[in-house]
Write a protein that holds these residues in place. Structure first.
Motif, PDB file in Angstrom:
ATOM      1  N   GLU A   1       0.828  -1.215   0.000  1.00  0.00           N
ATOM      2  CA  GLU A   1       0.000   0.000   0.000  1.00  0.00           C
ATOM      3  C   GLU A   1       0.858   1.259   0.000  1.00  0.00           C
ATOM      4  O   GLU A   1       0.599   2.212  -0.754  1.00  0.00           O
ATOM      5  CB  GLU A   1      -0.916   0.007   1.228  1.00  0.00           C
ATOM      6  CG  GLU A   1      -1.978  -1.076   1.214  1.00  0.00           C
ATOM      7  CD  GLU A   1      -2.802  -1.060   2.481  1.00  0.00           C
ATOM      8  OE1 GLU A   1      -2.812  -0.013   3.167  1.00  0.00           O
ATOM      9  OE2 GLU A   1      -3.413  -2.087   2.817  1.00  0.00           O
ATOM     10  N   LEU A   2       1.881   1.265   0.864  1.00  0.00           N
ATOM     11  CA  LEU A   2       2.734   2.442   0.968  1.00  0.00           C
ATOM     12  C   LEU A   2       3.501   2.681  -0.331  1.00  0.00           C
ATOM     13  O   LEU A   2       3.651   3.826  -0.777  1.00  0.00           O
ATOM     14  CB  LEU A   2       3.706   2.274   2.137  1.00  0.00           C
ATOM     15  CG  LEU A   2       4.640   3.457   2.428  1.00  0.00           C
ATOM     16  CD1 LEU A   2       3.847   4.728   2.693  1.00  0.00           C
ATOM     17  CD2 LEU A   2       5.545   3.141   3.619  1.00  0.00           C
ATOM     18  N   MET A   3       3.966   1.612  -0.960  1.00  0.00           N
ATOM     19  CA  MET A   3       4.698   1.756  -2.220  1.00  0.00           C
ATOM     20  C   MET A   3       3.819   2.405  -3.293  1.00  0.00           C
ATOM     21  O   MET A   3       4.249   3.331  -4.000  1.00  0.00           O
ATOM     22  CB  MET A   3       5.177   0.378  -2.695  1.00  0.00           C
ATOM     23  CG  MET A   3       6.272  -0.231  -1.858  1.00  0.00           C
ATOM     24  SD  MET A   3       7.874   0.510  -2.187  1.00  0.00           S
ATOM     25  CE  MET A   3       8.130  -0.049  -3.859  1.00  0.00           C
ATOM     26  N   GLU A   4       2.602   1.931  -3.430  1.00  0.00           N
ATOM     27  CA  GLU A   4       1.700   2.467  -4.459  1.00  0.00           C
ATOM     28  C   GLU A   4       1.408   3.942  -4.209  1.00  0.00           C
ATOM     29  O   GLU A   4       1.411   4.762  -5.138  1.00  0.00           O
ATOM     30  CB  GLU A   4       0.405   1.660  -4.484  1.00  0.00           C
ATOM     31  CG  GLU A   4       0.593   0.227  -4.977  1.00  0.00           C
ATOM     32  CD  GLU A   4      -0.698  -0.584  -4.892  1.00  0.00           C
ATOM     33  OE1 GLU A   4      -1.698  -0.052  -4.340  1.00  0.00           O
ATOM     34  OE2 GLU A   4      -0.698  -1.743  -5.350  1.00  0.00           O
ATOM     35  N   THR A   5       1.165   4.283  -2.946  1.00  0.00           N
ATOM     36  CA  THR A   5       0.843   5.676  -2.618  1.00  0.00           C
ATOM     37  C   THR A   5       2.037   6.584  -2.856  1.00  0.00           C
ATOM     38  O   THR A   5       1.906   7.687  -3.399  1.00  0.00           O
ATOM     39  CB  THR A   5       0.392   5.781  -1.150  1.00  0.00           C
ATOM     40  OG1 THR A   5      -0.680   4.882  -0.905  1.00  0.00           O
ATOM     41  CG2 THR A   5      -0.077   7.196  -0.830  1.00  0.00           C
ATOM     42  N   LEU A   6       3.226   6.131  -2.470  1.00  0.00           N
ATOM     43  CA  LEU A   6       4.427   6.952  -2.657  1.00  0.00           C
ATOM     44  C   LEU A   6       4.725   7.158  -4.146  1.00  0.00           C
ATOM     45  O   LEU A   6       5.099   8.253  -4.568  1.00  0.00           O
ATOM     46  CB  LEU A   6       5.619   6.301  -1.968  1.00  0.00           C
ATOM     47  CG  LEU A   6       5.665   6.373  -0.443  1.00  0.00           C
ATOM     48  CD1 LEU A   6       6.866   5.596   0.101  1.00  0.00           C
ATOM     49  CD2 LEU A   6       5.716   7.814   0.043  1.00  0.00           C
ATOM     50  N   ARG A   7       4.556   6.118  -4.955  1.00  0.00           N
ATOM     51  CA  ARG A   7       4.792   6.251  -6.398  1.00  0.00           C
ATOM     52  C   ARG A   7       3.878   7.326  -6.985  1.00  0.00           C
ATOM     53  O   ARG A   7       4.316   8.192  -7.766  1.00  0.00           O
ATOM     54  CB  ARG A   7       4.522   4.916  -7.104  1.00  0.00           C
ATOM     55  CG  ARG A   7       5.647   3.899  -7.013  1.00  0.00           C
ATOM     56  CD  ARG A   7       5.208   2.598  -7.687  1.00  0.00           C
ATOM     57  NE  ARG A   7       6.226   1.569  -7.647  1.00  0.00           N
ATOM     58  CZ  ARG A   7       7.122   1.339  -8.612  1.00  0.00           C
ATOM     59  NH1 ARG A   7       7.162   2.121  -9.679  1.00  0.00           N
ATOM     60  NH2 ARG A   7       7.999   0.353  -8.504  1.00  0.00           N
ATOM     61  N   THR A   8       2.607   7.267  -6.596  1.00  0.00           N
ATOM     62  CA  THR A   8       1.634   8.213  -7.144  1.00  0.00           C
ATOM     63  C   THR A   8       1.928   9.631  -6.689  1.00  0.00           C
ATOM     64  O   THR A   8       1.962  10.575  -7.492  1.00  0.00           O
ATOM     65  CB  THR A   8       0.212   7.810  -6.726  1.00  0.00           C
ATOM     66  OG1 THR A   8      -0.058   6.489  -7.200  1.00  0.00           O
ATOM     67  CG2 THR A   8      -0.814   8.784  -7.294  1.00  0.00           C
ATOM     68  N   ARG A   9       2.132   9.817  -5.401  1.00  0.00           N
ATOM     69  CA  ARG A   9       2.292  11.170  -4.863  1.00  0.00           C
ATOM     70  C   ARG A   9       3.605  11.822  -5.289  1.00  0.00           C
ATOM     71  O   ARG A   9       3.657  13.029  -5.518  1.00  0.00           O
ATOM     72  CB  ARG A   9       2.175  11.143  -3.341  1.00  0.00           C
ATOM     73  CG  ARG A   9       0.775  10.774  -2.852  1.00  0.00           C
ATOM     74  CD  ARG A   9       0.583  11.108  -1.402  1.00  0.00           C
ATOM     75  NE  ARG A   9       0.737  12.519  -1.119  1.00  0.00           N
ATOM     76  CZ  ARG A   9       0.604  13.066   0.087  1.00  0.00           C
ATOM     77  NH1 ARG A   9       0.312  12.290   1.125  1.00  0.00           N
ATOM     78  NH2 ARG A   9       0.775  14.354   0.257  1.00  0.00           N
ATOM     79  N   THR A  10       4.687  11.044  -5.381  1.00  0.00           N
ATOM     80  CA  THR A  10       5.943  11.651  -5.819  1.00  0.00           C
ATOM     81  C   THR A  10       5.886  12.035  -7.295  1.00  0.00           C
ATOM     82  O   THR A  10       6.487  13.028  -7.715  1.00  0.00           O
ATOM     83  CB  THR A  10       7.118  10.679  -5.582  1.00  0.00           C
ATOM     84  OG1 THR A  10       6.828   9.401  -6.173  1.00  0.00           O
ATOM     85  CG2 THR A  10       7.379  10.503  -4.097  1.00  0.00           C
ATOM     86  N   LYS A  11       5.142  11.247  -8.100  1.00  0.00           N
ATOM     87  CA  LYS A  11       5.002  11.593  -9.521  1.00  0.00           C
ATOM     88  C   LYS A  11       4.190  12.875  -9.676  1.00  0.00           C
ATOM     89  O   LYS A  11       4.536  13.755 -10.468  1.00  0.00           O
ATOM     90  CB  LYS A  11       4.324  10.446 -10.265  1.00  0.00           C
ATOM     91  CG  LYS A  11       4.207  10.659 -11.765  1.00  0.00           C
ATOM     92  CD  LYS A  11       3.548   9.469 -12.428  1.00  0.00           C
ATOM     93  CE  LYS A  11       4.426   8.224 -12.305  1.00  0.00           C
ATOM     94  NZ  LYS A  11       3.852   7.080 -13.085  1.00  0.00           N
ATOM     95  N   VAL A  12       3.106  12.989  -8.891  1.00  0.00           N
ATOM     96  CA  VAL A  12       2.281  14.196  -8.955  1.00  0.00           C
ATOM     97  C   VAL A  12       3.062  15.389  -8.427  1.00  0.00           C
ATOM     98  O   VAL A  12       2.992  16.500  -8.969  1.00  0.00           O
ATOM     99  CB  VAL A  12       0.983  14.000  -8.154  1.00  0.00           C
ATOM    100  CG1 VAL A  12       0.222  15.312  -8.030  1.00  0.00           C
ATOM    101  CG2 VAL A  12       0.117  12.927  -8.812  1.00  0.00           C
ATOM    102  N   LEU A  13       3.807  15.167  -7.348  1.00  0.00           N
ATOM    103  CA  LEU A  13       4.563  16.255  -6.725  1.00  0.00           C
ATOM    104  C   LEU A  13       5.646  16.773  -7.671  1.00  0.00           C
ATOM    105  O   LEU A  13       5.870  17.982  -7.769  1.00  0.00           O
ATOM    106  CB  LEU A  13       5.198  15.752  -5.423  1.00  0.00           C
ATOM    107  CG  LEU A  13       5.807  16.791  -4.494  1.00  0.00           C
ATOM    108  CD1 LEU A  13       4.764  17.756  -3.990  1.00  0.00           C
ATOM    109  CD2 LEU A  13       6.496  16.097  -3.320  1.00  0.00           C
ATOM    110  N   GLY A  14       6.318  15.875  -8.373  1.00  0.00           N
ATOM    111  CA  GLY A  14       7.317  16.257  -9.341  1.00  0.00           C
ATOM    112  C   GLY A  14       8.466  17.060  -8.771  1.00  0.00           C
ATOM    113  O   GLY A  14       8.966  17.976  -9.434  1.00  0.00           O
ATOM    114  N   THR A  15       8.894  16.760  -7.565  1.00  0.00           N
ATOM    115  CA  THR A  15      10.000  17.501  -6.956  1.00  0.00           C
ATOM    116  C   THR A  15      10.853  16.566  -6.118  1.00  0.00           C
ATOM    117  O   THR A  15      10.378  15.514  -5.648  1.00  0.00           O
ATOM    118  CB  THR A  15       9.488  18.645  -6.054  1.00  0.00           C
ATOM    119  OG1 THR A  15      10.607  19.331  -5.492  1.00  0.00           O
ATOM    120  CG2 THR A  15       8.620  18.107  -4.935  1.00  0.00           C
TER     121      THR A  15
END
Length: 386
Positions: A132-146
């Motif tokens: 769960e944590l891996m999926e959420t981190l992948r999504t949020r870091t891609k959206v964050l883009g920083t």
């Protein structure tokens, strides 16, 4: 008679009186030189002389030093514990520091994500929460883009906090209950766990924590298989003025000791009764059944408000399997996680709560007598990421 005859008589009388007076004077002088009284005082005999017992009814006049009244320790306040334990957690935050260093690299490769996954699994977060944590981190870091460390840290903090579960009730329910007879019953706490997790020590530290909150406490030494356990608990109690109910007979019925402890708590109007039990292997059916008996017998005197399972943070997934078996037998209400300092196994907090739906309520971070404190999710996550 003639005058001469009277003179002779008078002289004779005077001589006689002089002789008597002289004798008396000599006698008095002799007495004086011998020390005065003719009747000597009885000889004083030390009660330690020979092997003769003192006469019955005789009182020995011996000066003995009165035993000094022991000075009771004042346990550290909860606020002081929290500050010190936060600092210790921060020094052992290997999990959070490793994740931050990877997430701050920029464009993460598949190898980077595999490293993150491996870090979470090694920290005993468990497969489900890790995925769960891996999926959420992948999504949020891609959206964050920083790759800004502060932004990455905030993302990781919010996701770890969600896994730890800030919404769980971590309160120790220790308010006295009112029985059918209208009398207040002490809050009773049953402490369980396997051998070697630091269970008896945790009971002693919990007593100190409750005393620091100005609660009156009675301890029950229901680990009757080891005399050393009862002695150890008595030492903890003496240091803070907490009475300990125990059996002097090794191998006595632990349920009977637990029952007596709760009854003593009622009769003394104590606020809390904490009962220690023998360390049990989770695969020994007879011992686990006995644990259920202890809880049933305690409930006859007062409802059991808390069943705390003591787990060693360093045992990882094995500790989680222990928790599952204990939860089936005695309906565990909270976890006490010991030996959390200096370990990267903090993920067991997430795993055990996820599997059991039971919150971690207390954590032990060191060997000091006051190294036990309430578990606060925000403090735990912040310490990991500090």
């Amino acid at each position: 008679m003639t005058d001469i005859s009277w003179i002779v008589i008078v002289l004779a009388v005077l001589v006689l009186v002089a002789v008597v007076v002289g004798v008396i004077a000599l006698t008095s002088g002799a007495r004086s030189r011998r020390g005065g009284a003719l009747t000597l005082p009885p000889e004083e005999v030390s009660p330690f002389e020979a092997d003769q017992p003192p006469a019955q009814g005789a009182s020995a006049v011996l000066e003995r030093d009165e035993p000094a009244t022991p000075t009771l320790e004042r346990p550290e306040s909860v606020a002081g514990r929290m500050q010190r334990l936060r600092e210790r957690l921060a020094r052992s935050g290997a999990l959070g520091q490793t994740l931050l260093s990877i997430l701050s690299r920029g464009d993460l490769t598949e190898s980077d994500w595999e490293e993150i996954e491996e870090t979470l699994l090694l920290a005993d977060v468990g497969m489900g929460p890790t995925t769960e944590l891996m999926e959420t981190l992948r999504t949020r870091t891609k959206v964050l883009g920083t790759t800004d460390p502060a932004a990455v840290r905030e993302v990781l903090r919010s996701e770890l906090l969600a896994l730890v579960g800030p919404e769980l009730d971590r309160t120790l329910h220790l308010d006295p209950a009112v029985g059918d007879d209208g009398l207040a019953h002490p809050a009773t706490v049953l402490v369980v766990g396997v051998n070697g997790t630091g269970k008896t020590t945790t009971v002693g530290k919990l007593a100190r924590l409750l005393v620091a909150e100005d609660r009156t406490v009675v301890l029950g030494a229901a680990d009757t298989f080891r005399a050393a356990a009862a002695d150890q608990l008595s030492t903890w109690g003496e240091r803070v003025g907490v009475p300990v109910v125990r059996s002097e007979r090794e191998g006595a019925d632990p349920a009977a000791v637990a029952f007596d402890a709760v009854r003593t708590g009622r009769e003394s109007a104590a606020d809390v009764v904490v009962v220690d039990t023998a360390g049990r292997l989770q695969n020994k059916a007879g011992l686990m059944d006995e644990l259920g008996k202890i809880k049933r017998v305690m409930s006859r005197e007062a409802p059991v408000r808390e069943v705390l399972l003591v787990l060693d943070a360093t045992t990882g997934q094995n500790g989680m399997r222990q928790a599952q078996v204990f939860a089936e037998v005695v309906d565990v209400t909270g976890i006490v996680l010991t030996k959390l300092d200096g370990t990267a196994k903090g993920g067991i907090v997430v795993a055990v709560q996820r599997e059991l739906g039971v919150p971690v309520k207390l954590v032990g971070l060191g060997e000091g007598p006051d190294d036990l404190a309430p578990f606060v999710p925000e403090d735990f996550v912040d310490a990991l990421l500090s």
